[in-house]
Design a protein around this motif. Structure first.
Motif, mmCIF file in Angstrom:
data_model
loop_
_atom_site.group_PDB
_atom_site.id
_atom_site.type_symbol
_atom_site.label_atom_id
_atom_site.label_comp_id
_atom_site.label_asym_id
_atom_site.label_seq_id
_atom_site.Cartn_x
_atom_site.Cartn_y
_atom_site.Cartn_z
ATOM 1 N N THR A 185 10.434 1.041 -3.999
ATOM 2 C CA THR A 185 11.347 2.160 -3.740
ATOM 3 C C THR A 185 12.250 1.907 -2.536
ATOM 4 O O THR A 185 12.893 2.824 -2.038
ATOM 5 C CB THR A 185 10.547 3.453 -3.506
ATOM 6 O OG1 THR A 185 9.645 3.254 -2.391
ATOM 7 C CG2 THR A 185 9.738 3.827 -4.729
ATOM 8 N N SER A 220 0.805 -1.224 0.000
ATOM 9 C CA SER A 220 0.000 0.000 0.000
ATOM 10 C C SER A 220 0.838 1.273 0.000
ATOM 11 O O SER A 220 0.307 2.366 -0.165
ATOM 12 C CB SER A 220 -0.915 0.015 1.237
ATOM 13 O OG SER A 220 -0.165 0.199 2.424
ATOM 14 N N ILE A 221 2.156 1.137 0.180
ATOM 15 C CA ILE A 221 3.029 2.317 0.202
ATOM 16 C C ILE A 221 3.129 2.912 -1.192
ATOM 17 O O ILE A 221 3.391 2.213 -2.165
ATOM 18 C CB ILE A 221 4.426 1.944 0.729
ATOM 19 C CG1 ILE A 221 4.329 1.470 2.184
ATOM 20 C CG2 ILE A 221 5.388 3.121 0.614
ATOM 21 C CD1 ILE A 221 5.633 0.956 2.751
ATOM 22 N N SER A 222 2.922 4.215 -1.287
ATOM 23 C CA SER A 222 2.956 4.894 -2.573
ATOM 24 C C SER A 222 4.324 4.758 -3.234
ATOM 25 O O SER A 222 5.370 4.810 -2.564
ATOM 26 C CB SER A 222 2.636 6.385 -2.388
ATOM 27 O OG SER A 222 2.903 7.113 -3.575
ATOM 28 N N LYS A 223 4.331 4.576 -4.554
ATOM 29 C CA LYS A 223 5.587 4.490 -5.297
ATOM 30 C C LYS A 223 6.332 5.816 -5.310
ATOM 31 O O LYS A 223 7.493 5.882 -5.713
ATOM 32 C CB LYS A 223 5.306 4.014 -6.721
ATOM 33 C CG LYS A 223 4.819 2.565 -6.805
ATOM 34 C CD LYS A 223 4.578 2.135 -8.235
ATOM 35 C CE LYS A 223 4.229 0.647 -8.295
ATOM 36 N NZ LYS A 223 3.047 0.303 -7.521
ATOM 37 N N GLU A 224 5.659 6.892 -4.894
ATOM 38 C CA GLU A 224 6.301 8.197 -4.814
ATOM 39 C C GLU A 224 7.017 8.387 -3.476
ATOM 40 O O GLU A 224 7.689 9.400 -3.263
ATOM 41 C CB GLU A 224 5.260 9.308 -4.997
ATOM 42 C CG GLU A 224 4.595 9.296 -6.370
ATOM 43 C CD GLU A 224 3.539 10.374 -6.506
ATOM 44 O OE1 GLU A 224 3.299 11.088 -5.509
ATOM 45 O OE2 GLU A 224 2.981 10.504 -7.609
ATOM 46 N N CYS A 225 6.886 7.411 -2.572
ATOM 47 C CA CYS A 225 7.493 7.503 -1.246
ATOM 48 C C CYS A 225 8.787 6.695 -1.210
ATOM 49 O O CYS A 225 8.772 5.490 -1.456
ATOM 50 C CB CYS A 225 6.516 6.989 -0.195
ATOM 51 S SG CYS A 225 7.170 6.998 1.486
ATOM 52 N N SER A 226 9.893 7.353 -0.935
ATOM 53 C CA SER A 226 11.168 6.651 -0.808
ATOM 54 C C SER A 226 11.226 5.956 0.546
ATOM 55 O O SER A 226 10.897 6.551 1.574
ATOM 56 C CB SER A 226 12.335 7.637 -0.930
ATOM 57 O OG SER A 226 12.351 8.247 -2.199
#
Length: 224
Positions: A181, A149-155
């Motif tokens: 990521t 569920s972690i956004s691909k925009e989140c490192s």
């Protein structure tokens, strides 16, 4: 709802003249006590302690000192039921701690701070009382679904000690398989609390945060 308790300087281990005590009310009406040190910038890194810990455990204080020395502002706080914060201590409490963190970030945004990163440590080990409800919450937590569920925009960055006997290094590799990521840095010989490797830990955290700031376009920071 969130509100500052006072703007007086804290007499804490960091001895920073710009560090201020803040109280934030979470969604359950409990007070979360934290220490804010913006070091002249609106960019902030939030530091989260581990299980049964507090904002004043030596690892969190060491990280705070390392970050502020690099001109990176920090906010460290006690989760509900820990340290100076209100509420009752719970064994698992993942969802409520996520709520606490959301309240903290919301407060910082309302105060015009830009939260650049959240840094946390483990969930720890010590003697404690376990309720059936909190045990089932922990056992029923689906880490694979949470990872997906972690956004691909989140490192997502993990530092792990090769000699950690509380959480095996293999878990970190497995965790990374489900987060595109994810970046893993292993510190050779380090135990769970980085007892003899605090500088390596601080250097790793500072490095990834300054690198991400440089990638975002901060020309004052070196690219790696």
């Amino acid at each position: 709802m969130a509100q500052p308790l006072s703007s007086s300087s804290s007499q804490d281990a960091s001895n920073s003249e710009t560090e201020h005590r803040v109280v934030i009310t979470n969604k359950h009406g409990e007070e979360l006590v934290g220490l804010l040190n913006p070091v002249g910038s609106n960019e902030i890194v939030v530091l989260c302690h581990g299980f049964t810990g507090s904002k004043n455990v030596s690892m969190i204080v060491d990280l705070a000192d390392a970050l502020t020395k690099q001109g990176i502002g920090i906010f460290r706080f006690d989760f509900s039921g820990n340290g100076e914060s209100g509420g009752e201590f719970q064994y698992a409490n993942y969802r409520k701690e996520a709520d606490d963190l959301h309240s903290v970030v919301l407060y910082l945004h309302q105060e015009k701070y830009d939260v650049k990163a959240v840094v946390g440590h483990s969930k720890g080990k010590v003697l404690y009382r376990v309720t059936k409800e909190s045990l089932m919450e922990r056992l029923n937590t689906d880490m694979r679904a949470a990872s997906a569920s972690i956004s691909k925009e989140c490192s997502f960055f993990t530092v792990h000690g090769s000699a950690d006997v509380d959480i095996p290094l293999e878990d970190a590799y497995e965790f990374g398989k489900h987060i595109p990521t994810h970046e893993l840095r292993v510190i050779e010989g380090a135990d769970h609390c980085y007892t003899a490797h605090r500088k390596e830990l601080s250097d790793a955290v500072v490095d990834i945060i300054t690198y991400n700031k440089a990638e975002a376009g901060d020309s004052s920071l070196p690219k790696r």
